[in-house]
Design a protein around this motif. Structure first.
Motif, mmCIF file in Angstrom:
data_model
loop_
_atom_site.group_PDB
_atom_site.id
_atom_site.type_symbol
_atom_site.label_atom_id
_atom_site.label_comp_id
_atom_site.label_asym_id
_atom_site.label_seq_id
_atom_site.Cartn_x
_atom_site.Cartn_y
_atom_site.Cartn_z
ATOM 1 N N THR A 58 0.852 -1.182 0.000
ATOM 2 C CA THR A 58 0.000 0.000 0.000
ATOM 3 C C THR A 58 0.886 1.230 0.000
ATOM 4 O OG1 THR A 58 -1.543 -1.257 1.356
ATOM 5 C CG2 THR A 58 -1.911 1.129 1.205
ATOM 6 N N ALA A 77 1.085 4.237 0.857
ATOM 7 C CA ALA A 77 0.324 5.229 1.608
ATOM 8 C C ALA A 77 1.083 6.527 1.808
ATOM 9 C CB ALA A 77 -0.068 4.642 2.971
ATOM 10 N N LYS A 121 4.171 9.496 0.700
ATOM 11 C CA LYS A 121 4.910 10.109 -0.375
ATOM 12 C C LYS A 121 5.990 10.972 0.257
ATOM 13 C CE LYS A 121 4.113 12.884 -4.272
ATOM 14 N NZ LYS A 121 3.373 13.965 -4.832
ATOM 15 N N THR A 159 4.150 12.905 3.098
ATOM 16 C CA THR A 159 2.727 13.242 3.172
ATOM 17 C C THR A 159 1.930 11.957 2.973
ATOM 18 O OG1 THR A 159 2.712 13.703 0.816
ATOM 19 C CG2 THR A 159 2.831 15.603 2.292
ATOM 20 N N VAL A 188 -0.814 9.789 1.109
ATOM 21 C CA VAL A 188 -1.366 9.737 -0.238
ATOM 22 C C VAL A 188 -2.898 9.685 -0.200
ATOM 23 C CG1 VAL A 188 -1.479 8.395 -2.377
ATOM 24 C CG2 VAL A 188 0.697 8.663 -1.182
ATOM 25 N N ASN A 189 -3.424 8.764 0.591
ATOM 26 C CA ASN A 189 -4.868 8.620 0.659
ATOM 27 C C ASN A 189 -5.275 8.180 2.067
ATOM 28 O OD1 ASN A 189 -7.552 8.209 0.275
ATOM 29 N ND2 ASN A 189 -7.323 6.806 -1.469
ATOM 30 N N GLU A 190 -5.898 9.090 2.786
ATOM 31 C CA GLU A 190 -6.196 8.839 4.189
ATOM 32 C C GLU A 190 -7.117 7.640 4.382
ATOM 33 O OE1 GLU A 190 -6.367 12.481 6.583
ATOM 34 O OE2 GLU A 190 -7.986 11.502 7.702
ATOM 35 N N GLU A 191 -8.079 7.486 3.475
ATOM 36 C CA GLU A 191 -9.040 6.376 3.612
ATOM 37 C C GLU A 191 -8.355 5.019 3.706
ATOM 38 O OE1 GLU A 191 -11.955 6.544 0.433
ATOM 39 O OE2 GLU A 191 -12.073 8.712 0.787
ATOM 40 N N ASP A 192 -7.236 4.894 2.991
ATOM 41 C CA ASP A 192 -6.505 3.624 2.995
ATOM 42 C C ASP A 192 -6.059 3.194 4.384
ATOM 43 O OD1 ASP A 192 -6.727 3.530 0.305
ATOM 44 O OD2 ASP A 192 -4.637 4.062 -0.139
ATOM 45 N N HIS A 202 -3.054 10.625 11.083
ATOM 46 C CA HIS A 202 -4.130 10.459 10.112
ATOM 47 C C HIS A 202 -4.988 9.228 10.371
ATOM 48 C CE1 HIS A 202 -1.737 13.514 8.087
ATOM 49 N NE2 HIS A 202 -2.837 13.833 7.433
#
Ligand SMILES: [Zn+2]
Ligand SMILES: [Zn+2]
Ligand SMILES: [Zn+2]
Ligand SMILES: [Zn+2]
Lengths: 233, 451
Positions: free
Chosen positions: A158, A160, A162, A185, A187-191, A220
């Motif tokens: 994953t 997650a 970057k 940072t 990448v995608n908080e939902e993950d 996060h």
């Protein structure tokens, strides 16, 4: 069959065991394997640092001094549950890892990924998240050495994190490294929300890279963060 | 301006992007050759190192080209060459090479002179030549004139050798006799790689960064490991030469194949059968000492070897005792050390190798037990040499000739004893002796020795 590192021919030893069980692929010759030092026995429960040969003042119970410092700092307390490293970062492993990531000999991941598979058995995790490289560094090297371990292990990764900070880490002091915020940072908080994350990297030296990643993940919404590295510096 | 710097770096080279410390500009003079190519059967070939062994290629998901990219593992130590990695070179005019006067006033021995003339001839005509010079003949000097002639006619020269030691030894000598030019010295970890120079002294490995660069290629110690057995290094030499270039091979011990080619007239060669000090080469003696392995395994020294060593310890003669492998060093060393404190050992992986050789030179160590690692390069004044287990396969004809060649190098002690202690004579022992005797006869006939 040839040794993945030195190219010597390997003559597989046929034992009774190997006749019955599915034979495990041998990747390194005995000589190369002998030069690797497994971390086993007495070591720091949090970061895998071996206590053998470490002065007493660097140890506090089951923790090493570095971990005591991390855990004693309210800013960092409880970020990283546990790091597991498999081998001591000795001169031989330095050469092997340098050929792997700097010269770019990707197939060495086939050996290192086995160590990952082995260690993951002891962990409860939902996601495998590699420590990312900057775009610039990734282009230079052609692959991410942490990511390659997961891919070669046949596991799902994953991406997650970057990396936004590109400066060479080694030139900075410990203090500077610790206080650098914003290396990564999300990448995608939902993950990652509510997930148990296992971070993957090649070497644990001071732990600051993993701590920064871990802190960001927790901010996060990650449930817990542990980590794996091939080597413990 | 930037193009000038690029030319300096790229002329005669094949470099990866990351080996070029400048920004690249668009120029018709900068060439790009693909790193990996496939033949009709789909077999990969590495253009940098010549590898086409399928076992030495691997595939990786490449972040640069986004494809599954094949790369070469044979030359990975110089950085990765893959399908999407071009090798940069220069196809414009080459930097000019100007005449450089030779600053050297000593004279050549008669044997060296003959060889030197042949070298000049080969360079002028763009031909191939083998210089078969006995150990201690002084093979560096015989190149001087040829290099001077090459430079005067605008030819770029390279001296390549399998060993870093030799690069380090040759560089200052050549710099001192050609003071007007830049001499590049290349080996793992050296800094000279970004300059253009008319004369390059390099390990053969470093030639992997060159492409059609040299008009004159000199390969020193062609028979030495690993060049003799490594097709990659042989490819590197070929790839670094211009299509029409001359090739000078230097060796004291050509392979059997080459010796045969010389005899049959299929290979141009010149011999220097005598040393510069005009004394014959020491001819090895053979001494049978039975099952020496058994004796040592029982914790004793073979009587004849013991006597040989004792005499020399008394006389203070420095000695090398060669054994077939490290295991025998481990067994022999403690036995010898019980007698005399001035005994030590060296082998390939010995971290203190240099210090011990130095101590031997200073006389603190009188006897070194060693493997074939010391067969080349080292010289100690007054040295004598024994080979224990000379029948072992590791002691090939050329290894034995090289070992014998350690003795009598010095002008002040031009003779000395060489003894092969064995449990049965081998072809290699006989041939080594024959080769040395033949060189002495030839030297005498040509009037190159005084005895
Ligand atoms: Zn190996
Ligand atoms: Zn710790
Ligand atoms: Zn290659
Ligand atoms: Zn690619």
């Amino acid at each position: 069959m040839r040794c993945l590192y030195c190219g010597e021919k390997i003559i597989p030893v046929v034992s009774w065991g190997s006749l019955f069980s599915r034979e495990e692929e041998i990747l390194l010759c005995e000589q190369c394997k002998d030069q690797l030092t497994l971390i086993e026995g007495d070591c720091c429960v949090r970061c895998s640092r071996p206590f053998d040969g470490l002065a007493v003042e660097y140890r506090k119970g089951e923790y090493c001094y570095d971990c005591v410092r991390w855990e004693g700092d309210i800013e960092w307390n409880g970020i990283l549950e546990r790091n597991r490293s498999l081998y001591l970062y000795n001169d031989f492993l330095k050469e092997v890892i340098s050929r792997y990531k700097f010269r770019g000999d990707y197939v060495l991941a086939r050996f290192f990924c086995k160590t990952l598979i082995q260690v993951l058995k002891d962990f409860d995790y939902d996601l495998l998240v590699p420590i990312p490289l900057s775009q610039e560094r990734l282009y230079e090297r052609g692959f991410n050495q942490a990511e390659a371990l997961i891919i070669e292990a046949g596991l799902t990764l994953t991406p997650a994190l970057k990396r936004i900070h590109t400066e060479k880490q080694s030139k900075k002091s410990r203090e500077e490294r610790i206080h650098l915020s914003n290396i990564f940072t999300i990448v995608n908080e939902e993950d990652i929300v509510g997930k148990k994350v296992m971070l993957i990297d090649d070497i644990y030296t001071t732990g600051s890279t993993l701590m920064h990643a871990g802190k960001l993940l927790k901010q996060h919404g990650t449930l817990s963060v542990s980590s794996f590295t091939i080597a413990r510096g | 301006m930037i193009l000038d710097s690029l030319r300096t770096i790229l002329a005669g080279k094949q470099l990866l992007r990351e080996e070029i410390p400048f920004e690249l500009v668009d120029s018709p003079f900068i060439s790009k050759r693909s790193g990996i190519e496939f033949d009709k059967k789909g077999r990969a070939h590495c253009n940098r190192c010549g590898n086409s062994d399928p076992e030495l290629f691997a595939v990786f998901p490449c972040a640069r080209c986004g494809k599954r990219d094949t790369y070469c593992r044979a030359c990975i130590m110089m950085g990765r060459v893959s399908e999407c990695t071009p090798q940069y070179g220069w196809i414009g005019d080459m930097p000019e090479i100007v005449a450089a006067p030779l600053k050297w006033s000593d004279s050549l021995s008669a044997g060296q002179q003959v060889a030197s003339d042949r070298v000049v001839e080969a360079i002028v005509r763009g031909e191939e030549l083998l210089v078969w010079a006995v150990c201690g003949a002084g093979k560096t000097e015989l190149l001087f004139k040829g290099i001077e002639v090459a430079l005067a006619t605008g030819k770029r020269v390279c001296i390549a050798t399998p060993r870093t030691d030799v690069v380090l030894e040759l560089t200052p000598r050549l710099k001192s006799v050609f003071p007007s030019i830049k001499v590049s010295s290349l080996y793992g970890g050296a800094d000279d790689r970004h300059q253009f120079s008319p004369l390059t002294i390099t390990t053969i490995h470093q030639l992997l960064r060159f492409y059609q660069a040299f008009d004159v290629m000199v390969v020193d110690e062609v028979d030495a490991f690993p060049y003799s057995v490594d097709p990659m290094l042989q490819f590197a030499v070929k790839n670094a030469r211009k299509e029409s270039s001359s090739m000078i091979y230097l060796t004291a011990t050509p392979s059997l194949k080459w010796q045969r080619e010389c005899r049959k007239g299929k290979r141009e060669f010149v011999t220097i059968p005598a040393r510069f000090h005009r004394r014959a080469l020491p001819v090895p003696e053979s001494v049978w000492c039975g099952n020496w392995e058994k004796v040592i395994n029982k914790g004793r020294l073979p009587a004849k070897l013991l006597k040989w060593i004792e005499q020399r310890l008394l006389a203070g003669t420095p000695m090398l005792v060669f054994v077939p492998n490290v295991a025998w060093i481990t067994k022999l060393l403690p036995l010898l050390q019980t007698f005399d404190g001035r005994v030590e050992s060296v082998h390939a992986e010995d971290p203190n190798r240099k210090e011990k050789v130095l101590k031997m030179r200073q006389g603190e160590i009188l006897l070194l037990v060693t493997t074939t690692i010391l067969e080349r390069g080292v010289t100690f004044p007054g040295l004598e040499v024994a080979v224990l287990g000379a029948e072992n396969r590791i002691f090939t004809e050329s290894a034995l000739v090289q070992i014998a060649g350690r003795v009598g190098r010095d002008i002040d002690s031009p003779t000395g004893n060489v003894t092969f202690f064995h449990n049965g004579k081998t072809e290699a022992m006989l041939k080594a002796r024959k080769q040395i005797v033949a060189m002495n006869i030839e030297a005498k006939e040509k009037g190159l020795i005084d005895e």
